[in-house]
Design a protein around this motif. Structure first.
Motif, PDB file in Angstrom:
ATOM      1  N   ALA A  97       0.839  -1.205   0.000  1.00  0.00           N
ATOM      2  CA  ALA A  97       0.000   0.000   0.000  1.00  0.00           C
ATOM      3  C   ALA A  97       0.873   1.253   0.000  1.00  0.00           C
ATOM      4  O   ALA A  97       0.564   2.248  -0.675  1.00  0.00           O
ATOM      5  CB  ALA A  97      -0.921   0.003   1.210  1.00  0.00           C
ATOM      6  N   LEU A  98       1.983   1.210   0.735  1.00  0.00           N
ATOM      7  CA  LEU A  98       2.889   2.353   0.792  1.00  0.00           C
ATOM      8  C   LEU A  98       3.574   2.553  -0.564  1.00  0.00           C
ATOM      9  O   LEU A  98       3.746   3.695  -1.012  1.00  0.00           O
ATOM     10  CB  LEU A  98       3.925   2.136   1.894  1.00  0.00           C
ATOM     11  CG  LEU A  98       4.906   3.271   2.146  1.00  0.00           C
ATOM     12  CD1 LEU A  98       4.141   4.515   2.590  1.00  0.00           C
ATOM     13  CD2 LEU A  98       5.920   2.869   3.197  1.00  0.00           C
ATOM     14  N   LEU A  99       3.921   1.456  -1.225  1.00  0.00           N
ATOM     15  CA  LEU A  99       4.526   1.566  -2.548  1.00  0.00           C
ATOM     16  C   LEU A  99       3.534   2.159  -3.546  1.00  0.00           C
ATOM     17  O   LEU A  99       3.907   2.970  -4.404  1.00  0.00           O
ATOM     18  CB  LEU A  99       5.008   0.196  -3.039  1.00  0.00           C
ATOM     19  CG  LEU A  99       6.293  -0.320  -2.403  1.00  0.00           C
ATOM     20  CD1 LEU A  99       6.590  -1.728  -2.894  1.00  0.00           C
ATOM     21  CD2 LEU A  99       7.445   0.596  -2.731  1.00  0.00           C
ATOM     22  N   GLY A 100       2.280   1.779  -3.459  1.00  0.00           N
ATOM     23  CA  GLY A 100       1.257   2.335  -4.346  1.00  0.00           C
ATOM     24  C   GLY A 100       1.075   3.827  -4.121  1.00  0.00           C
ATOM     25  O   GLY A 100       0.953   4.604  -5.075  1.00  0.00           O
ATOM     26  N   ALA A 101       1.080   4.240  -2.858  1.00  0.00           N
ATOM     27  CA  ALA A 101       0.925   5.659  -2.550  1.00  0.00           C
ATOM     28  C   ALA A 101       2.136   6.452  -3.035  1.00  0.00           C
ATOM     29  O   ALA A 101       1.994   7.561  -3.578  1.00  0.00           O
ATOM     30  CB  ALA A 101       0.732   5.846  -1.051  1.00  0.00           C
ATOM     31  N   ALA A 110       2.154   9.442  -5.854  1.00  0.00           N
ATOM     32  CA  ALA A 110       2.702  10.770  -5.583  1.00  0.00           C
ATOM     33  C   ALA A 110       3.751  11.134  -6.628  1.00  0.00           C
ATOM     34  O   ALA A 110       3.830  12.292  -7.073  1.00  0.00           O
ATOM     35  CB  ALA A 110       3.311  10.812  -4.184  1.00  0.00           C
ATOM     36  N   ALA A 111       4.549  10.160  -7.045  1.00  0.00           N
ATOM     37  CA  ALA A 111       5.571  10.422  -8.058  1.00  0.00           C
ATOM     38  C   ALA A 111       4.927  10.811  -9.386  1.00  0.00           C
ATOM     39  O   ALA A 111       5.376  11.745 -10.063  1.00  0.00           O
ATOM     40  CB  ALA A 111       6.465   9.203  -8.228  1.00  0.00           C
TER      41      ALA A 111
END
Length: 100
Positions: free
Chosen positions: A71-75, A79-80
């Motif tokens: 989930a953190l990688l998706g967020a 953002a990128a």
């Protein structure tokens, strides 16, 4: 009116003839010492090491857990993408204002 001083041309000095440098001194080579070869001593195998001490690999091998949360990688990737698009918009606006 000022008068310029006469220009005097000077010839450069003649170059020296190339010389071959002297031979370098011979390097110091120590005299060879003939020592007896070291005796070969068999090393005993440490306790607990051998075929019986090796454990079989686990049945379900998996990669190490790096702590990356999907989930953190998706967020972070979202953002990128937002930052790249925002930079593109600012670039286009700047180009449009410079051309006006």
């Amino acid at each position: 009116m000022h008068q310029r001083p006469p220009v005097v041309h000077h010839a450069p000095p003649a170059p020296e003839a190339p010389r071959t440098p002297g031979a370098p001194p011979a390097p110091h080579v120590p005299k060879a010492r003939h020592a007896a070869p070291a005796p070969v001593v068999p090393h005993p195998e440490p306790r607990g090491v051998g075929r019986a001490a090796v454990s079989p690999p686990p049945a379900a091998a998996h990669l190490a857990d790096t702590g990356a949360d999907p989930a953190l990688l998706g967020a972070a990737s979202g953002a990128a993408v937002g930052l790249v698009l925002g930079g593109g918009v600012l670039y286009r606006r700047g180009r449009a204002m410079a051309g006006a």
